[in-house]
Every structure is written in structure tokens, then in C-alpha cells.
Design an enzyme around this catalytic site. Structure first.
Site, PDB file in Angstrom:
ATOM      1  N   TRP A 244       4.233  -2.728   0.434  1.00  0.00           N
ATOM      2  CA  TRP A 244       4.764  -3.160   1.732  1.00  0.00           C
ATOM      3  C   TRP A 244       3.665  -3.154   2.794  1.00  0.00           C
ATOM      4  O   TRP A 244       3.546  -4.086   3.584  1.00  0.00           O
ATOM      5  CB  TRP A 244       5.896  -2.233   2.151  1.00  0.00           C
ATOM      6  CG  TRP A 244       6.570  -2.619   3.426  1.00  0.00           C
ATOM      7  CD1 TRP A 244       7.365  -3.698   3.637  1.00  0.00           C
ATOM      8  CD2 TRP A 244       6.509  -1.923   4.675  1.00  0.00           C
ATOM      9  NE1 TRP A 244       7.816  -3.714   4.939  1.00  0.00           N
ATOM     10  CE2 TRP A 244       7.303  -2.644   5.590  1.00  0.00           C
ATOM     11  CE3 TRP A 244       5.876  -0.756   5.097  1.00  0.00           C
ATOM     12  CZ2 TRP A 244       7.474  -2.229   6.918  1.00  0.00           C
ATOM     13  CZ3 TRP A 244       6.044  -0.348   6.414  1.00  0.00           C
ATOM     14  CH2 TRP A 244       6.829  -1.077   7.307  1.00  0.00           C
ATOM     15  N   HIS A 245       2.836  -2.104   2.813  1.00  0.00           N
ATOM     16  CA  HIS A 245       1.737  -2.048   3.770  1.00  0.00           C
ATOM     17  C   HIS A 245       0.617  -3.007   3.400  1.00  0.00           C
ATOM     18  O   HIS A 245      -0.035  -3.577   4.262  1.00  0.00           O
ATOM     19  CB  HIS A 245       1.159  -0.626   3.838  1.00  0.00           C
ATOM     20  CG  HIS A 245       2.018   0.340   4.581  1.00  0.00           C
ATOM     21  ND1 HIS A 245       3.038   1.033   3.976  1.00  0.00           N
ATOM     22  CD2 HIS A 245       2.011   0.737   5.874  1.00  0.00           C
ATOM     23  CE1 HIS A 245       3.618   1.822   4.870  1.00  0.00           C
ATOM     24  NE2 HIS A 245       3.017   1.657   6.034  1.00  0.00           N
ATOM     25  N   PHE A 246       0.352  -3.157   2.104  1.00  0.00           N
ATOM     26  CA  PHE A 246      -0.640  -4.084   1.560  1.00  0.00           C
ATOM     27  C   PHE A 246      -2.005  -3.907   2.206  1.00  0.00           C
ATOM     28  O   PHE A 246      -2.405  -4.637   3.090  1.00  0.00           O
ATOM     29  CB  PHE A 246      -0.188  -5.535   1.734  1.00  0.00           C
ATOM     30  CG  PHE A 246      -0.990  -6.496   0.878  1.00  0.00           C
ATOM     31  CD1 PHE A 246      -2.074  -7.174   1.410  1.00  0.00           C
ATOM     32  CD2 PHE A 246      -0.658  -6.706  -0.448  1.00  0.00           C
ATOM     33  CE1 PHE A 246      -2.811  -8.062   0.640  1.00  0.00           C
ATOM     34  CE2 PHE A 246      -1.387  -7.590  -1.221  1.00  0.00           C
ATOM     35  CZ  PHE A 246      -2.463  -8.266  -0.680  1.00  0.00           C
TER      36      PHE A 246
END
Length: 400
Positions: free
Chosen positions: A360-362
Site C-alpha cells: 500500500w505504501h509502495f
């Protein structure tokens, strides 16, 4: 405001015109949320107002393409609820995350804002979590309460398909997708329809949001003021300067601590502004205290406890006070969902939760997070990360 005026203002505060435009739209979520309280015409008009204002603020901040990017996972999620309710949760989870990863890769997690531009991947991250929670809760509507449902499932499951207007209004509500917080569709519907805890009692008891909003704004001003005071002394960019390599061990350690301490205050600023916008709309209300006389609680929009973070005794306490709503989302929609009934969670559940958080943060280049909303707000890189743990009843997992 004309372009020359924006250019002079942007130059005065040291940001690009695109970043200034975003900041103005972000702060505008506060009056937009306030006006939601007075929209005439009932729930349908409020849903339309929430969707329209969110789309307009997105357009002004990121351009027309941003709404197209938001529309893709939103339509995929709604289509899965329409066509395949039995498996819509898992389908939407992978489709929404897949599209988010594709956008991260396309925009290279911050190249646009690094060059003075802006992109909508940070807002898309918040919308992705909203979409997935909505679809999974609709999936849970097929289950019976005796099927060992957890408390969160009982509270948030959806028995009926939301209308398209309700769904879009929830996803884009008054610009709350800019920085969160993530909240449940069921709460959004009850707030819009003035039901549940938002229903006016026979005694006319209705909590005022003005003092909590003012308190959040004071906190935001203090946090930004402290950040602007400290950042010239402890910029993150100094880690790449030759002068930093000449520091001794203790001086490096002290600088690392102070630069991380300084960087956190810009996060506190962003979350305080988003908290104020949700509180003043009324959605931030979360009930009354049990002690008499009853006092209103406004913690639905709370994403950080500043003193809790700064005075935490261990990393295990941090997920309870940092990025609170995302931590709650991970617990409800990843960690708990992977624990089979009658069994205790183990390494797999911890690893899966940590992996979803990382995706999600990537992160790219090992240091620049795709969630660049906070960095683009203050026009600097987040190169030192503050690790924290993800706590549950049974165990904890470190994540950022």
C-alpha cells in the site's frame, strides 16, 4: 486567483504553483465539510454534495485525470458487488491493489512532485482502502451473526447494496480522501441520513463540533510552526551532503534523531487539518462518554496522538497512536480475516499484514514512499522512516 498571483504566493512560501493549489484545496476541505451540515434536500442531496465537492477539489488539485484514476477502482468495486457478491471482497481486494500498484509504478512514486508537479496517488491510496472495506462489508452481509462473526464484522456489515450515489459520495466525501481518515460506509450512511448516534434525541441533545475543530486547528498551527522553525537546522537533505559524512558517531546519531523528530511534525500538521475537516462536518462524532455529565467524543477522525507518539515507551505502543485509522483497517481487513476460527494467529498472519502495508505504501529506491501527500505538502523527502509496530490482541508486527 490569477496565475501571476499564485506564482508570487508560491514563491513566497517556497513551493511550486501545483503544490500551492493542492494546499489551498486541502485546507478548503474544512469549509466544505462545514457547509455539508446545512445542505437542504435530505440524504440524496447530501450524497450529491459530498461526491461533487470531492470531485471538484480533486480536479482543482490534481487535474481531470485524477477523477478518472479514482473512477476505475470505484467502478471495479461496485461492479463486483453487483455481479458476484459471494466473492466480491477478494476480487476487489486484488483488483484495487493491482490498479494502485500500477499507478504507483506509472508515477514512479513521487517523480511528479519532485519536479514541482503533483499527482493523485496519495489520495488514491485512501480511496483504495475505502473501496475494499465497503465491498468486504457487503460480502459479510451474506453471513449470519451466529457464524462466529467478529465485533467489527457485526457492526460494519452491509445487508443491502448501497446506491451508486451513496457509494461515490462515500469514496469522495468532501475531499476526505486527500489524507484520510478511512472510515466505514455504514457510519457515513448513518451520518448522512442523521441516524444512529447522529439522530437528534428527544431532549435535543446535539454535540457542537466547533471547540474540537478549533482545538485541531490550533494543534495544526503549532505543528507546522514548530516544523518550519526546526527544518532549517535539521533538513533531511543533509544526509546526502559531504558535511554529514564528516560527523562523528554521536553527532550523526543526534542528527538522525532530531531530523526524524522534525519530520514528524509535518505529518501531525496534515492529520490535524484532516481531523478538523471531518469533525466540523459532524462525521467525526463517535458517541458520548458514559461518565456523567456525558461529553461528546470526537475520535472517529483521529489519526495521531502527538503526545502518545513522542512519549511512547516502546514501538509496540506506536500503532495505537500513529496512523491510527490505517492501523485499524489493517487489523480488521487483513490480520483478523486470516485467522481461522479456533486457531491462534501466527507468523503467516503477521507477514501478510506487513506485506499489505508495504504494498500500500509502495516504497521505491528504498526510501521515497508513494504516499507522498505529506512530503509534497512540505516539499521535502521522507528519507528517514520512523518504524512502528502493528499491535493486535495476540501479537504485533512492525510496519511503517
Amino acid at each position: 486567483m490569477d496565475l501571476p498571483e499564485m506564482e508570487s504566493m508560491a514563491s513566497a512560501i517556497g513551493v511550486s504553483v501545483a503544490v500551492l493549489r493542492f494546499l489551498l484545496c486541502f485546507v478548503a476541505t474544512i469549509p466544505v465539510g462545514f457547509l455539508h451540515r446545512f445542505v437542504p434536500g435530505g440524504p440524496a442531496a447530501r450524497h450529491l454534495y459530498a461526491a461533487a465537492t470531492g470531485a471538484i477539489l480533486s480536479y482543482l488539485s490534481f487535474g481531470f485525470s485524477s477523477n478518472l484514476h479514482f473512477l476505475v477502482p470505484m467502478l471495479l468495486g461496485y461492479a463486483s458487488m453487483l455481479l458476484c457478491r459471494k466473492h466480491c471482497g477478494i476480487i476487489t481486494f486484488f483488483l484495487a491493489f493491482g490498479y494502485l500498484i500500477g499507478c504507483h509504478v506509472y508515477y514512479m512514486s513521487g517523480d511528479a512532485w519532485k519536479e514541482g508537479g503533483i499527482d493523485a496517488t496519495g489520495a488514491l491510496m485512501v480511496i483504495t482502502l475505502k473501496i475494499i472495506s465497503c465491498v468486504i462489508n457487503y460480502n459479510d452481509g451474506l453471513l449470519k451473526e451466529e457464524d462466529n462473526l467478529r465485533e467489527a464484522q457485526k457492526k460494519n456489515r452491509l445487508l443491502n447494496l448501497p446506491s451508486l450515489l451513496e457509494y461515490v459520495g462515500y469514496c469522495l466525501c468532501c475531499g476526505s480522501h486527500f489524507a484520510g481518515p478511512v472510515y466505514e460506509l455504514k457510519d457515513y450512511l448513518q451520518w448522512t441520513e442523521r441516524k444512529g448516534i447522529w439522530q437528534r434525541s428527544d431532549k435535543g441533545l446535539s454535540p457542537s463540533p466547533y471547540w474540537p475543530t478549533f482545538r485541531a486547528l490550533i494543534q495544526a498551527g503549532f505543528c507546522m510552526g514548530l516544523y518550519l522553525y526546526l527544518v532549517p537546522y535539521f533538513p533531511l537533505s543533509r544526509f546526502t551532503d559531504p558535511v554529514y559524512q564528516e560527523y562523528g558517531f554521536w553527532k550523526r546519531l543526534g542528527y538522525q534523531y532530531m531530523s526524524g523528530f522534525t519530520a514528524r511534525w509535518k505529518y501531525y500538521f496534515i492529520w490535524s487539518i484532516s481531523e478538523a475537516s471531518v469533525i466540523i462536518s459532524g462525521l467525526g462524532f463517535s458517541g458520548w462518554t458514559d461518565a456523567g455529565p456525558p461529553k461528546a467524543r470526537w475520535d472517529r477522525a483521529k489519526n495521531v496522538d502527538v503526545l502518545g507518539v513522542e512519549l511512547a515507551k516502546s514501538s509496540v505502543q506506536l500503532p495505537l497512536v500513529w496512523n491510527i485509522q490505517v492501523s485499524t483497517w489493517l487489523r480488521h481487513y487483513v490480520y483478523e480475516r486470516l485467522v481461522q476460527n479456533g486457531k491462534k494467529p501466527g507468523f503467516f498472519q503477521l507477514l501478510a499484514t506487513q506485506t499489505v502495508s508495504a504494498v500500500w505504501h509502495f516504497y521505491t529506491d528504498g526510501s521515497k514512499p508513494a504516499k507522498q501527500l505529506y512530503s509534497r505538502t512540505c516539499s521535502c523527502f521522507r528519507t528517514s522512516l520512523t518504524p512502528f509496530s502493528f499491535s493486535t490482541t495476540h501479537a504485533s508486527v512492525s510496519w511503517c
